[in-house]
Design an enzyme around this catalytic site. Structure first.
Site, mmCIF file in Angstrom:
data_model
loop_
_atom_site.group_PDB
_atom_site.id
_atom_site.type_symbol
_atom_site.label_atom_id
_atom_site.label_comp_id
_atom_site.label_asym_id
_atom_site.label_seq_id
_atom_site.Cartn_x
_atom_site.Cartn_y
_atom_site.Cartn_z
ATOM 1 N N ARG A 31 30.886 -85.179 17.874
ATOM 2 C CA ARG A 31 30.626 -84.642 19.018
ATOM 3 C C ARG A 31 31.910 -84.769 19.900
ATOM 4 O O ARG A 31 32.121 -82.772 20.142
ATOM 5 C CB ARG A 31 29.948 -85.386 19.689
ATOM 6 C CG ARG A 31 28.602 -86.422 19.618
ATOM 7 C CD ARG A 31 27.760 -87.082 20.351
ATOM 8 N NE ARG A 31 28.494 -87.855 20.215
ATOM 9 C CZ ARG A 31 27.839 -88.841 21.064
ATOM 10 N NH1 ARG A 31 27.200 -89.000 22.308
ATOM 11 N NH2 ARG A 31 28.607 -90.112 21.187
ATOM 12 N N ASN B 175 23.263 -86.573 20.296
ATOM 13 C CA ASN B 175 23.731 -88.010 19.224
ATOM 14 C C ASN B 175 21.961 -87.529 19.269
ATOM 15 O O ASN B 175 21.575 -88.258 20.232
ATOM 16 C CB ASN B 175 24.223 -89.465 18.883
ATOM 17 C CG ASN B 175 25.491 -89.183 18.605
ATOM 18 O OD1 ASN B 175 26.141 -87.656 17.859
ATOM 19 N ND2 ASN B 175 26.571 -89.854 19.086
#
Length: 758
Positions: free
Chosen positions: A23, A41
């Protein structure tokens, strides 16, 4: 409102993309290409919404695969168009919960990176000498994960609330700890403690206390990443002997931890491939040729040519190595045949009579994981034990698993495998299923893998042997379809799966023992096999095993069986018979009568017989010891080879007795063990090549798969591969999956799936 020409896409990224800094990487990539949106996520991986000019969006989505972080493994990226909304900037959004049929992958643990190591040794850094420093590029992963998606709340780091300084790093897109879930520091993270043998706290700096104990010759239990280890100074022969006695590990080699590559180079001869493995992210134990002047006690690896070395892979190991400035033994914290201890109370109880002191911490270990073990073969990795740093990274195969599969593996060196889609998840090393503790670890780990990877097994594969505890476990499950898999077929299938090859091939499966479909004990097999079926096309000459399991523990019994077959009462004057003159007639008679002497074609038992005849090893302290020590004795300058016939018939038979008889003649003539070992290896390899060549002519097959624990022997492996290549065969060997029983679950899984597809 979105500007003219601006587009928006919804992106899903699947694979090993949680816990690897993906990320933060996406945020940086968005900044590079001037893309706005968000990333997060969910149980299936990473979701992204991004908008920008078409060319920038295209470069951004391409970069998701082409520029991914080193620890990431991107399996697939799917993109669909969406309506632009004109949002500014790019951000990480909270994880989405819920269930998905294919949950996100759990990353393996990663060795300390260079940046964290610099901080560890910088007196001006707030993590100076902090034993739990980590970032998005390194640190604990699999061993601390409790669920998915991979967020701090789904790890054992949930026990530690981040301080303000760590929270700032965690939230700063420009920081390498941006969304690093195990982030911590001395103000908010786990703490070290030193305890005496009774579990009472000892004052002082815990690392200094432990280092002092080691310098005094004491045995120290150290809580690491995947469990407890036992440590002594590698050069202290007395301390090593004490450790062996207390651990009940008479002769199996210990691994040694060196401070850095230069220090490792004083212990073993390192080629570039070995050095690359030593310093790689998984940080395994690497087997390499021991230097004659290595500052290591002989008792560390008695009878072994190679020494297992590793580098520090956590800040704690680095700190201790820096304090000692000398190599130290680091071996699993257990008694022989038990699993590695990983729970604190259990470790204090089980290791109380072994360790003189404990170096512990308060971060829970969710999943135990032994150190991985690798060798180098032809410049590449040959995994012998696949565990910490490797598991549970998936093994992708080019075939679908129509239904979720659980493969229960073998009895010894057990791993299991769960599989779904086109991915197989081979477990960490479990060990020999011969104790309650190991069986409990097996069952707990199966449940954990099934939960983490969203596998509800509908097909359960197991070995043919009815007395394996892994077989009993499979048969106790209800509501599933059971698939019994022959041991050596599973070996060959595991090699095929690693190469994505569906067969058919000529398979050479050499190992200790496995139950054959005729009820005898196989172990030196020539198969014509694909994933669905196999045909036994040949084998090593079978011989009785006097005393059954006793012959495994006492290789001289295999020598007696062979020599009695070859010479009967006219036995040559050999030292092995003299050493066991009182029991020899009884054991030889047992072999003749077949009473408690099952037939076996085992390659491992053949190695045992030659090792005993050559005076290398009569009785073993661990499985495979005689064969390993025979390999270690090979004289590299010897080019001779014992002749061995390949006898045609309904099945090809490699006349193993020819090899044994030639070894006995050499011993009677005064030849040394080095010459005998070399000629035996070369002769066996040549006979295998001749047998495979005959089968190639009969079947038209030109691809050979080599598997089984005997092919961890790189002397034999090189001789067989070279010989087959000279005959223009394509040869498949193991690399990422152990050739021994630690890889057999993968073979069981793909065979079960092949039956399911049919």
């Amino acid at each position: 409102m979105a500007g003219t020409g601006v587009r928006r896409v919804r992106v899903r990224v699947e694979g090993l993309v949680q816990g690897v800094g993906f990320r933060p990487f996406v945020c940086g990539l968005a900044g590079t290409y001037g893309v706005s949106g968000f990333v997060g996520n969910d149980p299936g991986g990473v979701f992204i919404e991004a908008e920008g000019e078409p060319g920038r969006l295209e470069a951004f989505t391409a970069g998701l695969t082409g520029q991914a972080p080193p620890l990431a493994l991107v399996e697939r990226v799917s993109v669909e168009a969406a309506e632009p909304v004109g949002e500014p900037g790019f951000r990480i959004v909270p994880s989405r919960r819920g269930e998905r049929p294919n949950p996100a992958l759990v990353p393996p643990d990663a060795g300390t990176c260079a940046a964290c190591l610099r901080e560890l040794r910088d007196p001006g850094d707030r993590r100076h000498r902090y034993a739990f420093a980590n970032c998005t590029g390194c640190g604990p992963r699999f061993t601390i994960v409790t669920g998915v998606p991979y967020d701090r709340c789904a790890t054992t780091m949930a026990d530690f609330a981040m301080c303000a300084a760590c929270a700032r790093e965690y939230g700063d897109p420009g920081d390498r700890r941006f969304h690093a879930q195990p982030v911590c520091c001395p103000a908010c993270g786990p703490e070290l403690r030193a305890l005496d043998a009774a579990g009472r706290p000892v004052p002082g700096d815990p690392v200094e206390v432990a280092a002092g104990w080691l310098k005094e010759g004491r045995v120290v239990a150290i809580k690491g990443l995947g469990g407890y280890h036992l440590a002594v100074l590698a050069a202290d022969g007395t301390a090593v002997a004490v450790l062996r006695a207390r651990k009940r590990r008479e002769s199996r080699p210990f691994a040694v931890l060196a401070q850095d590559v230069a220090a490792a180079g004083t212990l073993v001869h390192l080629d570039p491939a070995a050095e690359r493995l030593l310093t790689g992210t998984p940080r395994p134990i690497v087997l390499a040729p021991r230097r004659r002047d290595a500052p290591v006690a002989d008792a560390v690896a008695p009878g072994a040519r190679d020494l297992g070395v590793m580098l520090p892979y956590t800040p704690l190991h680095h700190l201790l190595a820096d304090r000692l400035a000398t190599p130290y033994v680091l071996t699993s914290g257990n008694l022989t045949d038990e699993p590695i201890a990983h729970r604190d109370e259990d470790a204090l109880r089980r290791l109380a009579g072994v360790a003189d002191g404990f170096l512990v911490h308060d971060r829970r270990i969710e999943a135990p994981a032994d150190d991985s073990l690798v060798r180098v073969f032809r410049g590449r990795e040959l995994v012998v034990r696949r565990s910490r740093g490797y598991a549970p990274a998936p093994l992708s195969v080019p075939w679908r698993f129509p239904r979720p599969v659980l493969a229960c593996g073998a009895q010894l060196k057990n791993t299991f495998c769960v599989a779904r889609g086109d991915q197989a998840f081979l477990s960490q090393h479990i060990g020999d299923l011969e104790s309650y503790e190991t069986l409990r670890l097996f069952t707990e780990s199966v449940e954990r893998f099934c939960r983490l990877f969203g596998v509800r097994p509908e097909v359960v594969a197991h070995d043919l042997h009815p007395e394996y505890l892994s077989t009993a476990y499979a048969r106790d499950r209800t509501g599933v379809d059971l698939v019994a898999v022959q041991h050596h077929h599973a070996h060959i299938a595991s090699c095929l799966a690693e190469h994505g090859h569906g067969g058919p091939v000529i398979g050479v499966a050499f190992d200790g023992l496995g139950l054959g479909d005729d009820g005898t004990l196989w172990g030196g097999e020539l198969l014509v096999a694909d994933l669905l079926s196999y045909r036994r096309a040949g084998h090593l000459e079978a011989v009785p095993m006097p005393g059954g399991a006793a012959a495994v523990r006492q290789p001289w019994r295999m020598a007696a069986a062979w020599l009695d077959r070859l010479h009967g009462d006219a036995l040559p004057d050999l030292a092995v018979a003299a050493r066991h003159r009182e029991q020899w007639p009884v054991v030889a008679g047992m072999a003749r009568s077949g009473l408690n002497a099952p037939l076996t074609s085992s390659a491992g038992r053949l190695f045992d017989a030659v090792a005993a005849i050559a005076g290398v090893r009569d009785v073993i302290g661990y499985e495979g010891q005689a064969a390993a020590e025979l390999e270690a004795r090979v004289d590299p300058g010897e080019r001779g080879a014992y002749p061995a016939r390949v006898i045609a018939g309904e099945l090809l038979v490699i006349a193993a007795g020819d090899l044994v008889g030639a070894a006995a003649e050499d011993v009677a003539a005064g030849a040394g063990a080095g010459r005998i070992a070399a000629r035996f290896h070369h002769g066996l390899a040549a006979a295998v090549v001749r047998a495979v060549t005959i089968l190639g002519e009969e079947t038209g097959l030109r691809t050979v798969a080599l598997s089984g624990g005997v092919f961890q022997n790189t002397v034999l492996l090189e001789a067989v591969v070279s010989g087959l290549e000279r005959e223009h065969f394509q040869v498949l060997t193991h690399s990422r999956v152990p050739p021994g029983d630690g890889g057999i679950a993968l073979g069981q899984a793909v065979i079960a799936a092949a039956h399911d597809r049919r």
